[in-house]
Design a protein around this motif. Structure first.
Motif, PDB file in Angstrom:
ATOM      1  N   LEU A   1       4.371  -2.618   4.498  1.00 34.05           N
ATOM      2  CA  LEU A   1       3.091  -3.102   5.025  1.00 34.05           C
ATOM      3  C   LEU A   1       2.254  -3.778   3.946  1.00 34.05           C
ATOM      4  N   GLY A   2       2.848  -3.923   2.750  1.00 34.07           N
ATOM      5  CA  GLY A   2       2.114  -4.569   1.666  1.00 34.07           C
ATOM      6  C   GLY A   2       0.942  -3.747   1.163  1.00 34.07           C
ATOM      7  N   MET A   3       1.040  -2.441   1.305  1.00 33.34           N
ATOM      8  CA  MET A   3      -0.070  -1.586   0.892  1.00 33.34           C
ATOM      9  C   MET A   3       0.294  -0.717  -0.320  1.00 33.34           C
ATOM     10  N   ALA A   4       1.399  -1.029  -0.971  1.00 31.63           N
ATOM     11  CA  ALA A   4       1.847  -0.189  -2.084  1.00 31.63           C
ATOM     12  C   ALA A   4       0.796  -0.112  -3.183  1.00 31.63           C
TER      13      ALA A   4
ATOM     14  N   GLU B   1     -12.497   3.852   2.173  1.00 29.62           N
ATOM     15  CA  GLU B   1     -13.067   2.712   1.446  1.00 29.62           C
ATOM     16  C   GLU B   1     -12.318   1.417   1.726  1.00 29.62           C
ATOM     17  N   LEU B   2     -11.277   1.500   2.552  1.00 25.36           N
ATOM     18  CA  LEU B   2     -10.507   0.298   2.849  1.00 25.36           C
ATOM     19  C   LEU B   2     -11.198  -0.524   3.931  1.00 25.36           C
TER      20      LEU B   2
ATOM     21  N   ALA C   1       7.829   7.299   3.021  1.00 21.65           N
ATOM     22  CA  ALA C   1       6.415   6.939   2.963  1.00 21.65           C
ATOM     23  C   ALA C   1       6.187   5.796   1.987  1.00 21.65           C
ATOM     24  N   GLU C   2       6.823   5.885   0.831  1.00 20.42           N
ATOM     25  CA  GLU C   2       6.688   4.807  -0.155  1.00 20.42           C
ATOM     26  C   GLU C   2       7.207   3.489   0.419  1.00 20.42           C
ATOM     27  N   ALA C   3       8.349   3.570   1.104  1.00 22.41           N
ATOM     28  CA  ALA C   3       8.955   2.368   1.669  1.00 22.41           C
ATOM     29  C   ALA C   3       8.050   1.750   2.732  1.00 22.41           C
ATOM     30  N   ALA C   4       7.462   2.613   3.567  1.00 23.58           N
ATOM     31  CA  ALA C   4       6.591   2.112   4.628  1.00 23.58           C
ATOM     32  C   ALA C   4       5.366   1.422   4.030  1.00 23.58           C
TER      33      ALA C   4
ATOM     34  N   LYS D   1      -6.943  -0.488   6.784  1.00 24.41           N
ATOM     35  CA  LYS D   1      -6.787   0.812   7.439  1.00 24.41           C
ATOM     36  C   LYS D   1      -5.694   0.745   8.498  1.00 24.41           C
ATOM     37  N   ARG D   2      -5.729  -0.362   9.261  1.00 20.97           N
ATOM     38  CA  ARG D   2      -4.768  -0.570  10.337  1.00 20.97           C
ATOM     39  C   ARG D   2      -3.346  -0.542   9.780  1.00 20.97           C
ATOM     40  N   ARG D   3      -3.177  -1.223   8.657  1.00 26.93           N
ATOM     41  CA  ARG D   3      -1.833  -1.278   8.062  1.00 26.93           C
ATOM     42  C   ARG D   3      -1.382   0.100   7.599  1.00 26.93           C
ATOM     43  N   VAL D   4      -2.307   0.856   7.031  1.00 29.74           N
ATOM     44  CA  VAL D   4      -1.953   2.206   6.584  1.00 29.74           C
ATOM     45  C   VAL D   4      -1.486   3.037   7.774  1.00 29.74           C
TER      46      VAL D   4
END
Lengths: 235, 468
Positions: free
Chosen positions: A135-138, A147-148, A128-131, A153-156
């Motif tokens: 996606l640049g969402m770390a 709230e995104l 999960a952390e890697a994903a 949201k799409r990236r998550v």
């Protein structure tokens, strides 16, 4: 650009991952896609294109078992189980007021593979952390999902799909709501995943340029359903 | 505050009710988060009405309430779930059909059997009612099972609640887990509905989740917070219900409303000033609320006897008018002489519930010495005489209920009361009775009564009408 289909080490063409025969799909007895055959092989980067309302989403939902076939069969190959599929749907995942953290959501991608095991393993948490990182969402790990922005949201949700996918990744318009730059990034990322891990990708897209650039198989939905390998070979 | 708490913990039945109630509150809060977010809140309400119907059925069949209610409500839960998911009949309408339907069935069953009485009233609006030992153990076991299963399935429930389509697509058997939720909800509702009442139990499911969603924004924090909110509201509600003699279920719901408003206020403050970065601090708020309530209670009631004093004022003291009867006084001292065995005193507060508890768990009390004050009543029924020490309580249709014990100087024979050597006081005298609890059988039914060791007429009358 060379786009040959991935082969097994022995050089034998890969066996079908999903095989649809005489399949008719639709809702409440109303047929949307009539009597078609479709073969998706391991390692394919398969793009589904077609006009609005031609049944792209119906096809995907049928493949995932979310709707049951009206006629015909969908057979899964020996190498794949239902719990090894990642899915990104077209719609917003949850209702507007849902309280959920970004990390909670991405982690929940692993839910199918857990079976009866109640808690996530260390491996699933790392994935999960890697994903998220990919996606640049770390940096949004601890944020609240609702709230995104739409693109975030799409990236998550793509990250969640990556967590879920072991063999097959099914994406319904992954680029919706993304700016052109992010869109290109996502396509490249999917290509990388496809190349690195041999992950099969089935993707609905309206982005013809990207389809031409990345896809190894293009499925066109219309009156007739055609699956054409990029070399022009009919499948 | 501490005085009230230790006084409350002095009642065994109240401790049992607190344990069961706290467990049920926790279960309801946990499940509530999922149910509210899946738009299934009304399932809780529907099930509680089915629960009422099945309790009525159990009463009519003279069966154990939980043994009938649990299977019926579980079946209803599965049915409701099915109906909510199918598009044929809209889910909310389906729930309305089933809930009003079973309420109607329950009411008809009751009217054909026992009639509207205090028990029915309790089923509808709840009470900290005395539960018998088996009920308590079963309730605790069920509630603990629900908690355990919830923790075990927590991750799945989150995934399914957040995005059922995704979960299904990745191979999760969502139907099974939806059934698990329905099953757990059914059990929670049945266990909790006698305390909260069929009309109010669904508030335990809805309120804590909505309250914590005001402030928290992650599923886990919402879940954890709603458990705390639910427990805090439950305890505050019960204490208030004890101190002010208000109905338990309704008191808990009202505290829940306050908690909701409080969290809403915090939310507004948080959006106004973004500075509140750690909503976790708000977790402490229920505790603060509890402490604040404790303060105001002690301020309102400096001594536990204040309420009692207020009651006494309504009944003018008869001191000096009716001289104490010597022979009764003598009997009284005699009774207290051999009071080496502990005496169970039935106090004015919780009068009805304590007596209910003795009736329900009679086995534990047979042979024990019991002391109570109340009105002396002589009743004739089919040529037989019965004497009671009792107080009046609320019935369902007006204040026609009463609670107390049948009393007799001498052990009863099957033929009725043995001719007594000692005299009884006048009708409606205020008396203090001390006696041992015994049973006798009449017309095939067992009854409990007190074999008196003392019976004295008192000048000062206590509360003739009690509510708890």
């Amino acid at each position: 650009m060379e786009k040959d289909r991935p082969k097994d080490p022995q050089g034998i063409p890969s066996e079908p991952l999903i095989l649809c025969k005489n399949l008719s799909l639709g809702y409440d007895g109303h047929i949307v896609l009539r009597d078609f055959d479709l073969r998706i092989c391991a390692g394919d980067y398969c793009c589904v294109i077609g006009e609005n309302g031609c049944g792209k989403t119906t096809l995907v939902r049928g493949l995932l078992g979310l709707i049951s076939p009206i006629r015909g069969t969908i057979a899964f190959g020996a190498k794949i189980r239902r719990t090894e599929i990642g899915y990104l749907s077209q719609q917003e995942a949850a209702k507007q007021d849902f309280p959920a953290g970004v990390y909670e959501i991405v982690l929940s991608g692993g839910i199918g593979a857990m079976g009866l095991r109640p808690f996530y393993s260390r491996g699933e948490k790392q994935k999960a952390e890697a994903a998220l990182m990919r996606l640049g969402m770390a940096g949004f790990r601890n944020r609240c999902f609702r709230e995104l922005s739409g693109g975030q949201k799409r990236r998550v949700l793509i990250a969640r799909a990556l967590c879920a996918a072991k063999k097959l990744l099914v994406l319904d318009e992954p680029s919706a709501g993304l700016d052109p730059l992010a869109r290109e990034e996502v396509y490249r990322l999917l290509k990388d995943v496809n190349r690195e891990t041999g992950m099969t990708i089935v993707m609905i897209s309206h982005d013809i340029a990207a389809v031409e650039k990345y896809a190894t198989v293009v499925v066109t939905l219309g009156k007739e359903i055609n699956a054409v390998g990029v070399g022009g070979e009919k499948k | 505050m501490m005085d009230i708490l230790s006084e409350m913990l002095g009642y065994a039945f109240l401790v049992r009710a607190l344990v069961v109630g706290a467990l049920v509150s926790a279960c309801a809060a946990l499940l509530g988060v999922s149910l509210v977010l899946k738009r299934y809140s009304m399932i809780g309400d529907g099930l509680s009405h089915v629960g009422f119907g099945s309790l009525a059925l159990a009463t009519a069949l003279h069966a154990a309430p939980l043994a009938v209610a649990i299977p019926v409500v579980i079946a209803a839960a599965f049915l409701l779930l099915r109906l909510s998911q199918s598009s044929k009949i809209k889910g909310d309408a389906a729930i309305a059909l089933i809930s009003t339907g079973s309420l109607a069935v329950g009411v008809v069953i009751i009217s054909r059997t026992s009639g509207m009485n205090t028990d029915v009233c309790n089923y509808l609006f709840g009470s900290i009612l005395a539960m018998n030992r088996i009920d308590v153990y079963l309730s605790v076991a069920l509630a603990v099972t629900v908690l355990f299963l919830f923790i075990l399935f927590y991750n799945k429930l989150f995934a399914i609640t957040f995005d059922e389509t995704f979960a299904k697509a990745t191979g999760v058997k969502t139907g099974v887990y939806n059934m698990v939720v329905a099953f757990l909800t059914a059990i929670t509702i049945v266990v909790g509905m006698r305390m909260m009442g069929a009309m109010l139990i669904s508030s335990l499911i809805v309120f804590p989740a909505l309250t914590s969603m005001r402030v928290f924004r992650k599923f886990k924090s919402v879940t954890v917070c709603s458990v705390f909110v639910s427990l805090a509201c439950f305890f505050v509600g019960v204490v208030i219900s004890y101190v002010y003699a208000t109905p338990t279920g309704a008191s808990i719901v009202i505290i829940n409303i306050f908690a909701f408003l409080l969290f809403w206020l915090v939310r507004v403050l948080m959006t106004k000033r973004v500075a509140v970065k750690k909503p976790g601090l708000v977790l402490l708020m229920p505790l603060l609320l509890l402490a604040a309530c404790g303060k105001s209670e002690t301020a309102a009631l400096p001594e536990g006897s204040a309420a009692q004093a207020a009651f006494v004022l309504e009944y003018p003291s008869q001191r000096g008018e009716a001289p104490a009867q010597a022979w009764l006084r003598q009997a009284d001292t005699q009774g207290e002489a051999d009071a080496a065995t502990p005496v169970i005193e039935i106090k004015e507060k919780m009068f009805i519930t304590q007596i209910n508890d003795i009736y329900l768990n009679a086995g534990d009390y047979i042979g024990k010495t019991i002391k109570l004050e109340g009105i002396f009543r002589l009743e004739q029924y089919e040529g037989r005489q019965y004497r009671y020490v009792l107080r009046y309580g609320p019935g369902c249709c007006g204040n026609d209920g009463n609670a107390g014990f049948e009393v007799s100087w001498q052990p009863r024979t099957p033929a009725g009361a043995a001719p007594s050597q000692k005299a009884y006081p006048k009708q409606d005298d205020w008396v203090r009775a001390l006696g041992t609890l015994q049973t006798y059988e009449e017309d095939g039914y067992p009854y409990v009564y007190l074999v008196l060791s003392s019976l004295s007429v008192l000048d000062t009358r206590g509360a003739e009408f009690v509510t708890q």
